[in-house]
Scaffold this motif. Structure first.
Motif, PDB file in Angstrom:
ATOM      1  N   HIS A  21     -51.030 -31.634  -5.332  1.00  0.00           N
ATOM      2  CA  HIS A  21     -52.320 -31.822  -4.968  1.00  0.00           C
ATOM      3  C   HIS A  21     -53.208 -30.378  -4.792  1.00  0.00           C
ATOM      4  CE1 HIS A  21     -55.802 -33.473  -3.247  1.00  0.00           C
ATOM      5  NE2 HIS A  21     -55.650 -32.818  -1.924  1.00  0.00           N
ATOM      6  N   LEU A  22     -52.503 -29.310  -4.430  1.00  0.00           N
ATOM      7  CA  LEU A  22     -53.321 -28.107  -4.458  1.00  0.00           C
ATOM      8  C   LEU A  22     -53.632 -27.708  -5.650  1.00  0.00           C
ATOM      9  CD1 LEU A  22     -54.321 -25.782  -2.858  1.00  0.00           C
ATOM     10  CD2 LEU A  22     -52.032 -24.836  -2.802  1.00  0.00           C
ATOM     11  N   ALA A  23     -52.731 -27.979  -6.617  1.00  0.00           N
ATOM     12  CA  ALA A  23     -52.770 -27.415  -8.099  1.00  0.00           C
ATOM     13  C   ALA A  23     -53.970 -28.365  -8.892  1.00  0.00           C
ATOM     14  CB  ALA A  23     -51.376 -27.768  -9.054  1.00  0.00           C
ATOM     15  N   GLU A  24     -54.059 -29.799  -8.209  1.00  0.00           N
ATOM     16  CA  GLU A  24     -55.205 -30.370  -8.874  1.00  0.00           C
ATOM     17  C   GLU A  24     -56.454 -29.981  -8.290  1.00  0.00           C
ATOM     18  OE1 GLU A  24     -53.974 -34.268  -7.570  1.00  0.00           O
ATOM     19  OE2 GLU A  24     -52.294 -34.511  -9.033  1.00  0.00           O
ATOM     20  N   LEU A  25     -56.459 -29.617  -7.087  1.00  0.00           N
ATOM     21  CA  LEU A  25     -57.714 -29.150  -6.598  1.00  0.00           C
ATOM     22  C   LEU A  25     -58.394 -27.948  -7.164  1.00  0.00           C
ATOM     23  CD1 LEU A  25     -56.976 -29.739  -2.835  1.00  0.00           C
ATOM     24  CD2 LEU A  25     -58.654 -31.120  -4.213  1.00  0.00           C
ATOM     25  N   LEU A  26     -57.297 -26.907  -7.743  1.00  0.00           N
ATOM     26  CA  LEU A  26     -57.654 -25.725  -8.326  1.00  0.00           C
ATOM     27  C   LEU A  26     -57.466 -25.624  -9.754  1.00  0.00           C
ATOM     28  CD1 LEU A  26     -55.275 -23.921  -5.641  1.00  0.00           C
ATOM     29  CD2 LEU A  26     -57.729 -23.656  -6.064  1.00  0.00           C
ATOM     30  N   ASN A  29     -51.455 -25.962 -12.958  1.00  0.00           N
ATOM     31  CA  ASN A  29     -50.368 -26.769 -12.773  1.00  0.00           C
ATOM     32  C   ASN A  29     -49.582 -26.454 -11.514  1.00  0.00           C
ATOM     33  OD1 ASN A  29     -48.614 -24.614 -13.559  1.00  0.00           O
ATOM     34  ND2 ASN A  29     -48.749 -25.144 -15.543  1.00  0.00           N
ATOM     35  N   GLN A  30     -48.465 -27.204 -11.198  1.00  0.00           N
ATOM     36  CA  GLN A  30     -47.997 -27.226 -10.072  1.00  0.00           C
ATOM     37  C   GLN A  30     -47.138 -25.946 -10.294  1.00  0.00           C
ATOM     38  OE1 GLN A  30     -44.272 -28.099  -9.889  1.00  0.00           O
ATOM     39  NE2 GLN A  30     -44.085 -27.114  -7.735  1.00  0.00           N
ATOM     40  N   ALA A  31     -46.494 -25.446 -11.417  1.00  0.00           N
ATOM     41  CA  ALA A  31     -45.578 -24.379 -11.319  1.00  0.00           C
ATOM     42  C   ALA A  31     -46.277 -23.169 -11.065  1.00  0.00           C
ATOM     43  CB  ALA A  31     -45.415 -24.351 -12.915  1.00  0.00           C
ATOM     44  N   THR A  32     -47.713 -23.108 -11.307  1.00  0.00           N
ATOM     45  CA  THR A  32     -48.466 -21.932 -10.864  1.00  0.00           C
ATOM     46  C   THR A  32     -48.539 -21.740  -9.474  1.00  0.00           C
ATOM     47  OG1 THR A  32     -49.857 -22.000 -12.854  1.00  0.00           O
ATOM     48  CG2 THR A  32     -50.788 -21.035 -10.971  1.00  0.00           C
ATOM     49  N   VAL A  33     -48.742 -22.971  -8.601  1.00  0.00           N
ATOM     50  CA  VAL A  33     -48.793 -23.017  -7.324  1.00  0.00           C
ATOM     51  C   VAL A  33     -47.227 -22.364  -6.740  1.00  0.00           C
ATOM     52  CG1 VAL A  33     -48.942 -24.188  -5.212  1.00  0.00           C
ATOM     53  CG2 VAL A  33     -50.523 -24.650  -7.002  1.00  0.00           C
ATOM     54  N   SER A  34     -46.252 -23.017  -7.619  1.00  0.00           N
ATOM     55  CA  SER A  34     -44.800 -22.587  -7.025  1.00  0.00           C
ATOM     56  C   SER A  34     -44.883 -21.038  -7.258  1.00  0.00           C
ATOM     57  CB  SER A  34     -43.881 -23.223  -7.826  1.00  0.00           C
ATOM     58  OG  SER A  34     -42.597 -22.709  -7.434  1.00  0.00           O
ATOM     59  N   ARG A  35     -45.152 -20.352  -8.346  1.00  0.00           N
ATOM     60  CA  ARG A  35     -45.026 -18.906  -8.481  1.00  0.00           C
ATOM     61  C   ARG A  35     -45.915 -17.991  -7.526  1.00  0.00           C
ATOM     62  NH1 ARG A  35     -44.671 -20.727 -14.216  1.00  0.00           N
ATOM     63  NH2 ARG A  35     -46.916 -20.536 -14.546  1.00  0.00           N
TER      64      ARG A  35
END
Length: 188
Positions: A21-26, A29-35
């Motif tokens: 969800h945070l990735a979508e708001l920004l 992708n989810q992998a970027t948020v994880s990194r």
């Protein structure tokens, strides 16, 4: 302001927000948020500003918690999804009673794979109707059954209402207005 990876994770978890969800708001992708959270990558200055806006207001969690409570306490069959992803945020007890799996099996997951043909057609029509631009805030239509045993949708009339969530994203309140059996044969 630059926020650390651990800070991003802490703020995200405090808001009960999934990485996706945070990735979508920004717009990443989810992998970027994880990194970011593991400290392997730093957000760009623009992304850091967006993160600050998302995490800045403590009333976000309170406002969404109140909306979730209103949905859960509704006496009507209703559920709330993120508009763009169809991921389930909340459902009333009458809606949960229709389903053949516990609420936890659906929370945070897209419900679109369960859509009837009429729901899928209505979804496709939203762009031309101006739904995403806010020109149309409510849509009522008839749907057929979906024939799914796990998450059945009965033939009936449904209303979609576009709601702005406290983080700025759009939600969709889905309410069953009437099932067709009740529609066609009103009580005497």
């Amino acid at each position: 302001m630059t926020i650390s990876g651990a800070g991003i994770r802490r703020m995200r978890l405090l808001r009960s927000m999934k990485q996706q969800h945070l990735a979508e708001l920004l717009g990443v992708n989810q992998a970027t948020v994880s990194r970011w959270e593991r400290g392997q990558l730093a957000p760009s200055p623009d992304q850091a500003v967006k993160l600050d806006r998302i995490f800045a207001s403590p009333q976000h969690a309170a406002a969404d918690a109140a909306l979730k409570r209103l949905v859960e306490d509704s006496v009507r069959p209703v559920h709330l999804i993120w508009d763009g992803t169809h991921r389930l945020l909340s459902a009333s007890r009458p809606r949960q009673a229709e389903w053949r799996a516990p609420l936890d099996a659906f929370l945070g997951r897209s419900l679109f794979s369960y859509a009837s043909a009429e729901i899928a057609a209505a979804e496709i029509s939203l762009e031309e109707r101006g739904w995403h631009e806010g020109r149309l805030l409510s849509l009522t239509f008839d749907t057929g059954a979906n024939g799914n045993a796990r998450l059945p949708i009965a033939a009936g009339r449904v209303t979609w209402e576009r709601i702005r969530l406290s983080d700025g994203s759009a939600g969709r309140l889905v309410t069953t207005v009437a099932e067709h059996a009740a529609f066609l044969h009103p009580p005497a």
